[in-house]
Design a protein around this motif. Structure first.
Motif, short mmCIF file in Angstrom:
data_model
loop_
_atom_site.label_atom_id
_atom_site.label_comp_id
_atom_site.label_asym_id
_atom_site.label_seq_id
_atom_site.Cartn_x
_atom_site.Cartn_y
_atom_site.Cartn_z
N ASP A 13 21.95 10.32 3.95
CA ASP A 13 21.84 10.19 2.49
C ASP A 13 20.54 9.49 2.12
OD1 ASP A 13 24.32 11.36 2.15
OD2 ASP A 13 25.37 9.42 2.37
N PRO A 14 19.95 9.88 0.99
CA PRO A 14 18.75 9.18 0.53
C PRO A 14 19.05 7.70 0.31
CG PRO A 14 19.04 11.24 -0.67
CD PRO A 14 20.30 11.02 0.13
N LYS A 15 18.05 6.87 0.60
CA LYS A 15 18.24 5.42 0.45
C LYS A 15 17.98 5.00 -0.99
CE LYS A 15 15.43 5.18 3.88
NZ LYS A 15 14.47 4.76 4.90
N THR A 16 18.60 3.92 -1.38
CA THR A 16 18.49 3.47 -2.77
C THR A 16 17.13 2.89 -3.09
OG1 THR A 16 19.37 1.32 -2.10
CG2 THR A 16 20.95 2.97 -2.84
N THR A 17 16.32 2.57 -2.06
CA THR A 17 15.02 1.96 -2.33
C THR A 17 13.95 2.97 -2.70
OG1 THR A 17 14.51 2.08 0.04
CG2 THR A 17 15.46 0.02 -0.77
N GLN A 18 14.25 4.27 -2.65
CA GLN A 18 13.23 5.28 -2.94
C GLN A 18 12.81 5.20 -4.42
OE1 GLN A 18 15.57 8.49 -1.73
NE2 GLN A 18 14.92 8.44 0.39
N VAL A 19 11.48 5.26 -4.59
CA VAL A 19 10.93 5.14 -5.95
C VAL A 19 9.97 6.29 -6.18
CG1 VAL A 19 9.52 3.71 -7.48
CG2 VAL A 19 11.15 2.64 -5.91
N THR A 25 -12.40 3.18 10.79
CA THR A 25 -11.53 2.65 11.85
C THR A 25 -10.95 1.32 11.39
OG1 THR A 25 -12.86 3.73 13.55
CG2 THR A 25 -11.38 1.95 14.25
N GLY A 26 -9.64 1.26 11.28
CA GLY A 26 -8.99 0.07 10.75
C GLY A 26 -8.76 -1.01 11.78
N LEU A 27 -8.03 -2.02 11.36
CA LEU A 27 -7.76 -3.16 12.23
C LEU A 27 -6.92 -2.75 13.44
CD1 LEU A 27 -6.89 -5.75 9.44
CD2 LEU A 27 -8.97 -5.71 10.81
N THR A 28 -6.07 -1.72 13.26
CA THR A 28 -5.21 -1.30 14.36
C THR A 28 -5.90 -0.34 15.31
OG1 THR A 28 -4.32 0.48 12.99
CG2 THR A 28 -3.12 -1.62 12.99
N GLY A 29 -7.18 -0.02 15.05
CA GLY A 29 -7.93 0.82 15.97
C GLY A 29 -7.94 2.28 15.64
N SER A 30 -7.29 2.70 14.56
CA SER A 30 -7.27 4.11 14.18
C SER A 30 -7.66 4.22 12.70
CB SER A 30 -5.88 4.71 14.40
OG SER A 30 -4.91 4.04 13.63
N ASP A 31 -8.19 5.40 12.33
CA ASP A 31 -8.52 5.60 10.92
C ASP A 31 -7.26 5.96 10.15
OD1 ASP A 31 -8.17 8.01 12.10
OD2 ASP A 31 -9.98 8.95 11.33
N ARG A 32 -7.13 5.38 8.97
CA ARG A 32 -5.91 5.55 8.19
C ARG A 32 -6.22 6.37 6.94
NH1 ARG A 32 -2.24 0.43 6.69
NH2 ARG A 32 -2.30 0.39 8.97
N GLY A 33 -5.46 7.45 6.77
CA GLY A 33 -5.63 8.27 5.57
C GLY A 33 -4.61 7.90 4.52
N GLY A 34 -4.31 8.84 3.63
CA GLY A 34 -3.30 8.62 2.61
C GLY A 34 -3.87 7.98 1.37
N PHE A 35 -3.00 7.25 0.64
CA PHE A 35 -3.37 6.60 -0.60
C PHE A 35 -3.55 5.10 -0.38
CE2 PHE A 35 -1.10 10.42 -1.90
CZ PHE A 35 -1.92 10.93 -2.90
N LEU A 36 -4.61 4.56 -0.96
CA LEU A 36 -4.84 3.13 -0.98
C LEU A 36 -4.67 2.64 -2.41
CD1 LEU A 36 -8.08 2.84 1.24
CD2 LEU A 36 -5.69 2.92 1.96
N LEU A 37 -3.75 1.66 -2.58
CA LEU A 37 -3.45 1.15 -3.92
C LEU A 37 -3.81 -0.33 -3.99
CD1 LEU A 37 -1.22 3.48 -3.19
CD2 LEU A 37 -0.06 2.62 -5.23
N THR A 38 -4.48 -0.70 -5.04
CA THR A 38 -4.65 -2.13 -5.29
C THR A 38 -3.36 -2.68 -5.86
OG1 THR A 38 -5.59 -1.59 -7.46
CG2 THR A 38 -7.15 -1.96 -5.64
N ARG A 39 -3.24 -4.01 -5.89
CA ARG A 39 -1.97 -4.62 -6.30
C ARG A 39 -1.57 -4.22 -7.72
NH1 ARG A 39 -0.49 -8.98 -3.12
NH2 ARG A 39 -1.08 -8.49 -0.98
N GLY A 40 -2.55 -4.10 -8.61
CA GLY A 40 -2.23 -3.78 -10.00
C GLY A 40 -1.73 -2.38 -10.20
N ALA A 41 -1.94 -1.49 -9.20
CA ALA A 41 -1.50 -0.10 -9.33
C ALA A 41 -0.12 0.13 -8.73
CB ALA A 41 -2.51 0.82 -8.64
N LEU A 42 0.50 -0.92 -8.16
CA LEU A 42 1.80 -0.76 -7.51
C LEU A 42 2.92 -1.13 -8.47
CD1 LEU A 42 3.39 -0.24 -4.81
CD2 LEU A 42 3.26 -2.71 -4.44
N PRO A 43 3.86 -0.22 -8.75
CA PRO A 43 5.01 -0.59 -9.57
C PRO A 43 5.86 -1.65 -8.89
CG PRO A 43 4.79 1.81 -9.35
CD PRO A 43 3.86 1.20 -8.36
N ALA A 44 6.35 -2.60 -9.67
CA ALA A 44 7.15 -3.68 -9.09
C ALA A 44 8.39 -3.15 -8.40
CB ALA A 44 7.52 -4.68 -10.18
N ALA A 45 8.95 -2.05 -8.93
CA ALA A 45 10.17 -1.50 -8.34
C ALA A 45 9.94 -0.89 -6.97
CB ALA A 45 10.76 -0.44 -9.27
#
Length: 777
Positions: free
Chosen positions: A558-564, A579-599
């Motif tokens: 079942d889907p989890k209740t935390t999905q937003v 190349t990031g701190l973990t040694g691999s390049d990371r793709g995807g989305f980068l969000l600053t704190r102001g762009a993250l919904p609190a939920a």
């Protein structure tokens, strides 16, 4: 010759060993001590498989891992278990937090009562450590009140550091990984994974290399006091005994010493068994109850040792003529022949040759050929060394008085000197070969983690219940921390459940985001799309303005209740991967704190990466203490640049533990052998002192008598060890390279053992060098 006559002659030899006066029982005692040390180590070796099985069974009995995809519901008989392992300097501490959910909650093995919140039960070793001055820093991390100790059934070793602590609020964090819900502890393995052929080869060679020196020492121990024994046997010729009868009587004496050695060995083993419960070698410890020898293997030792004693004695007397008026040993002996001595190592190479180039892709290596080939090569050391010593010392000439005394002694009886160092030469040869093999295949079982240790050295997982900013601030003010990079991390999918496409979501301030991507410009509220990262092929289709994505999508169940739901913003900026701190390049989305919904915060996991000031003592321990204060589920891990196979590491650790035991046996046996040699030369030493020879000269002569054979033995061991290591590497299809550091290290260890034994034998030597040693009865 009837069996009855053989038995009567052997029995007569046994009587002489115990009723032949001080000479008889002294020789029997020395033989028994030498044989006993070897037997003790053989018994220990036969007990190792059982000890490993018991350790494995204990580990399985307390296992708290959930392998089911279906979540177990809470009930009166369930308990929530959270992994709370930690490290303290070079020690690993096994920890678990327990939250019982009913009166029938299961108990872990070795625990009589579940601890309440603020309480913990600990292993005896951890209790002692926390109460010591060395454990003050760890005590800050584990402040709970100790209300009991974990029993033996719940520990894998006597020195294991482990604890169970009471906890609350764990149920919402059950994830089937670090936090699980259980109805009982332990599980039975369904199948056994097939061992890699190269690892199996390593195990076989390790056992042969560790056991061969023991067998060589036992063979040498039964020949203690041989010269005096032969002179006593000459008296039997005066009363009518023939040469064959005297040999059987000598075999009876050796049999008596070896049987007494079995008794001594059992006593030494029981003493060592108890001592093992208080020892830890290379982070491995056991309880005395683990060390129960296999009855069949113990019976084999009980039969093989006396039989070997009789056989070795009969073989040793082949070249000795015992006459009624003395022993024909003082004439110049025939030169040792080389041809048959070369047959042993050549036969060993011939047994190993068919497996050259086999590697790990052509099935297992033939165990009988491996064991037989390695044994013949190592036995070849014991066959070649007497010839090498005799050939070299025959060409040695003048020098100082001490040198001349030593050389003349070696020229008269080089066989005794060679026997004394045979065991250590075999041990060094085998150790060199194993080190070459381990070094050669190390890269196959070691992989790079890719972590950039120049930018960060530790990572702290922050649970969702702890605010990431507060955790980062506490870590930033921790002693020894130089820089802090805090992120929320999670997954974005195109559907709530079982998404077809997904990518990473990383949230942090601008400084932290610049560590994982090259940003054109950055201010709070920006969102970046990182395209072109390795393994991130879905990003181009997901980075469409206005498209709705879902944080933390469900996979199965079942889907989890935390999905937003999160809409892709229209002012999306582009960034290039780095190349990031973990040694691999990371793709995807980068969000600053102001762009993250609190939920969305509960759907993400907090990660803090730390750069440390290495000049601060115990910086890592301070970080771990801060992480423990953040929350019971906060986990601090130390980064390393490589990761090694667990089985490979276990085999190497077993080699180090076994080598430590063998070296202890080598030292003890060499000391007994040296004392026996000095006892035999007591009258000669006393005579030289009585005629004015300085004690310093005699002491140096004894040192030279030891140094010359051991130098030759170590050189021969190096040659044979390198040859064996080369063949083993070719068998595993590994490029051959000589690990000279290991070769020099092994020879240095062997030389150090002999030097220590020689120094320990000096006080008895000084006592023997007295004129009153000429007295006789």
């Amino acid at each position: 010759m009837s069996a009855r006559q053989w038995g009567a002659d052997l029995a007569l030899g046994v009587r002489f060993a115990f009723t032949g006066g001080r000479e008889g029982w002294t020789r029997a005692l020395l033989t028994a001590v030498g044989v006993g040390l070897g037997v003790a180590l053989l018994l220990l070796t036969t007990a190792i498989p059982n000890a490993l099985d018991v350790r494995h069974d204990r580990e399985m009995a307390r296992a708290d891992i959930s392998f089911s995809d279906e979540r177990l519901p809470a009930g009166d008989g369930t308990v929530v278990v959270a992994h709370a392992d930690t490290d303290f300097r070079d020690k690993t501490v096994r920890g678990r937090a327990l939250e019982p959910e009913g009166p029938r909650a299961p108990l872990p093995p070795g625990v009589e009562k579940l601890p309440a919140v603020g309480e913990m039960v600990v292993s005896p070793a951890l209790k002692d450590f926390l109460e010591s001055d060395s454990g003050k820093l760890l005590r800050e991390r584990l402040p709970d009140r100790i209300v009991g100790t974990i029993g033996e059934s719940g520990l894998v070793g006597s020195a294991e550091l482990a604890f169970y602590r009471g906890a609350e609020g764990l149920a919402p964090h059950v994830d089937g990984g670090r936090v699980v819900r259980l109805e009982e502890f332990g599980f039975a393995e369904a199948s056994t994974e097939r061992m890699d052929p190269v690892l199996l080869l390593l195990v076989l060679v390790v056992f042969v290399v560790l056991l061969m020196p023991v067998a060589v020492f036992i063979a040498a121990a039964v020949r203690f006091g041989g010269e005096r024994r032969d002179r006593r046997l000459a008296a039997l010729r005066l009363v009518g005994a023939d040469g064959r009868m005297t040999r059987r009587i000598a075999a009876g004496e050796a049999l008596a010493g070896s049987v007494l050695g079995l008794v001594f060995g059992a006593v030494f083993f029981l003493i060592g068994r108890q001592a093992a419960g208080r020892a830890e070698v290379f982070d491995v410890s056991v309880f005395p109850s683990y060390l129960d020898p296999s009855p069949l293997l113990a019976l084999l030792v009980a039969v093989a040792v006396p039989a070997a004693a009789v056989l070795v004695t009969l073989l040793a007397l082949r070249g000795v003529v015992i006459e009624p008026l003395g022993v024909v040993r003082t004439v110049r002996p025939a030169r040792r022949r080389l041809w048959w001595r070369l047959l042993l190592p050549l036969a060993g190479l011939a047994m190993l040759y068919p497996m050259i180039g086999k590697g790990r892709s052509h099935g297992d290596f033939n165990q009988y050929l491996v064991v037989g080939g390695v044994m013949l090569l190592l036995v070849g050391v014991t066959a070649l060394l007497p010839w090498v010593v005799e050939t070299v010392v025959a060409r040695l000439g003048g020098g100082a008085v001490s040198w001349q005394l030593a050389v003349r002694r070696l020229q008269l009886g080089s066989g005794t000197a060679a026997r004394m160092v045979n065991g250590i030469a075999v041990a060094v040869a085998g150790a060199i070969a194993l080190q070459m093999l381990f070094a050669g295949v190390d890269d196959d079982y070691t992989e790079s983690t890719g972590r950039d240790l120049t930018r960060a050295q530790m990572q702290v997982d922050v649970p969702g219940t702890a605010p990431l900013d507060d955790a980062a601030e506490k870590l930033r003010h921790t002693e020894g921390v130089r820089a802090v990079y805090a992120y929320y991390e999670g997954t974005l999918g195109d559907r709530r459940k079982d998404p077809e496409r997904s990518t990473w979501a990383t949230v942090g301030d601008c400084a932290a985001l610049r560590e994982v991507a090259e940003l054109p410009s950055c201010r709070d509220g920006d969102v970046f799309a990182v395209a072109g990262a390795q393994w991130d092929t879905d990003m181009p289709e997901l980075a469409e303005s206005g498209r709705t994505l879902y944080l933390d999508p469900a996979y199965g169940g079942d889907p989890k209740t935390t999905q937003v739901a999160w809409p892709v913003p229209g002012d999306l900026k582009q960034a290039r991967p780095r190349t990031g701190l973990t040694g691999s390049d990371r793709g995807g989305f980068l969000l600053t704190r102001g762009a993250l919904p609190a939920a969305a915060v509960p759907a993400l996991s907090g990660q803090v990466y730390l750069a440390l000031d290495e000049s601060v003592k115990d910086a890592r321990e301070h970080v771990r203490n801060t992480a423990a204060a953040i929350g019971p589920l906060a986990n601090a891990t130390t980064w390393s640049d490589t990761r090694q196979s667990g089985r490979f590491t276990s085999i190497r650790t077993g080699l180090f533990v076994g080598a430590a035991c063998v070296l202890a046996l080598i030292g003890a046996s060499l000391l007994v052998s040296q004392l026996e040699q000095l006892r035999e030369r007591r009258k000669l030493l006393s005579s030289l002192v009585a005629f004015g020879t300085r004690r310093r000269t005699l002491s140096l002569s004894v040192l030279w008598q030891t140094a010359v054979p051991i130098t030759l033995g170590l050189l021969l061991a190096s040659v044979v060890g390198i040859a064996l290591g080369t063949v083993l590497l070719k068998m595993t299809a590994t490029p051959v390279r000589v690990d000279w550091a290991s070769v020099l290290g092994m020879t240095g260890v062997g030389a150090a053992v002999v030097l220590v034994v020689t120094l320990l034998s000096l006080p008895p030597l000084l006592r023997l060098m007295r004129p009153d040693g000429l007295r006789t009865e």
